[in-house]
Scaffold this motif. Sequence first.
Motif, PDB file in Angstrom:
ATOM      1  N   VAL A 118     -29.223 -38.829  44.186  1.00  0.00           N
ATOM      2  CA  VAL A 118     -29.468 -39.275  42.816  1.00  0.00           C
ATOM      3  C   VAL A 118     -28.977 -38.174  41.898  1.00  0.00           C
ATOM      4  O   VAL A 118     -29.434 -37.034  41.984  1.00  0.00           O
ATOM      5  N   THR A 119     -28.017 -38.519  41.062  1.00  0.00           N
ATOM      6  CA  THR A 119     -27.483 -37.556  40.099  1.00  0.00           C
ATOM      7  C   THR A 119     -28.056 -37.835  38.720  1.00  0.00           C
ATOM      8  O   THR A 119     -28.624 -36.965  38.086  1.00  0.00           O
TER       9      THR A 119
ATOM     10  N   GLY B 298     -29.648 -41.156  38.246  1.00  0.00           N
ATOM     11  CA  GLY B 298     -30.626 -42.221  38.463  1.00  0.00           C
ATOM     12  C   GLY B 298     -30.132 -43.580  38.027  1.00  0.00           C
ATOM     13  O   GLY B 298     -30.755 -44.598  38.300  1.00  0.00           O
TER      14      GLY B 298
ATOM     15  N   CYS C 200     -36.040 -44.482  47.754  1.00  0.00           N
ATOM     16  CA  CYS C 200     -35.951 -43.160  48.371  1.00  0.00           C
ATOM     17  C   CYS C 200     -34.527 -42.625  48.295  1.00  0.00           C
ATOM     18  O   CYS C 200     -33.571 -43.388  48.333  1.00  0.00           O
ATOM     19  N   CYS C 201     -34.428 -41.315  48.214  1.00  0.00           N
ATOM     20  CA  CYS C 201     -33.114 -40.682  48.288  1.00  0.00           C
ATOM     21  C   CYS C 201     -33.239 -39.395  49.093  1.00  0.00           C
ATOM     22  O   CYS C 201     -34.321 -38.833  49.217  1.00  0.00           O
TER      23      CYS C 201
ATOM     24  N   ASP D 110     -32.039 -35.178  45.279  1.00  0.00           N
ATOM     25  CA  ASP D 110     -32.186 -35.466  43.858  1.00  0.00           C
ATOM     26  C   ASP D 110     -31.634 -34.267  43.098  1.00  0.00           C
ATOM     27  O   ASP D 110     -32.210 -33.186  43.147  1.00  0.00           O
TER      28      ASP D 110
ATOM     29  N   ARG E 289     -30.818 -34.405  39.742  1.00  0.00           N
ATOM     30  CA  ARG E 289     -30.926 -34.624  38.293  1.00  0.00           C
ATOM     31  C   ARG E 289     -31.370 -33.347  37.616  1.00  0.00           C
ATOM     32  O   ARG E 289     -32.079 -32.526  38.204  1.00  0.00           O
TER      33      ARG E 289
ATOM     34  N   ASN F 141     -33.704 -31.196  35.378  1.00  0.00           N
ATOM     35  CA  ASN F 141     -35.135 -31.263  35.141  1.00  0.00           C
ATOM     36  C   ASN F 141     -35.374 -31.212  33.643  1.00  0.00           C
ATOM     37  O   ASN F 141     -35.613 -30.157  33.070  1.00  0.00           O
TER      38      ASN F 141
END
Length: 116
Positions: free
Chosen positions: A77-78, A80, A101-102, A105, A107, A109
Amino acid sequence: MYSLARRVSKTLNTYAKIQGDKWSTHVCSALTMKAHVHKAVTASARGQRMHRLDEGLRLTANHSMNNASVIVLDDIVTTGSTMRACVRFLRAQGANIYAVCCLADVRDNDGEEHTF
């Protein structure tokens, strides 16, 4: 990803059997994306990413998703955006999403809580 999904499915099926439950799981690649649709991180604005993803998803499962209990599994997930688009699409097909689920993650923060 497919081997991981098969392993999770096998574990869940073993659990169901031990518990005496009458449900089972299987793995399928339920969605695909049109070749011309760019990955979410290559589109500039969030709205643009979401529109491209929504227009590019196609159902590839050979069975109905109506009332199917689904666990969405993705590798990374970059932003989302892809995961949210998949959840929206599957829900529109009548699926009940039980988990998303991934494996990774990445991303930023930003302190914002993201819901799928």
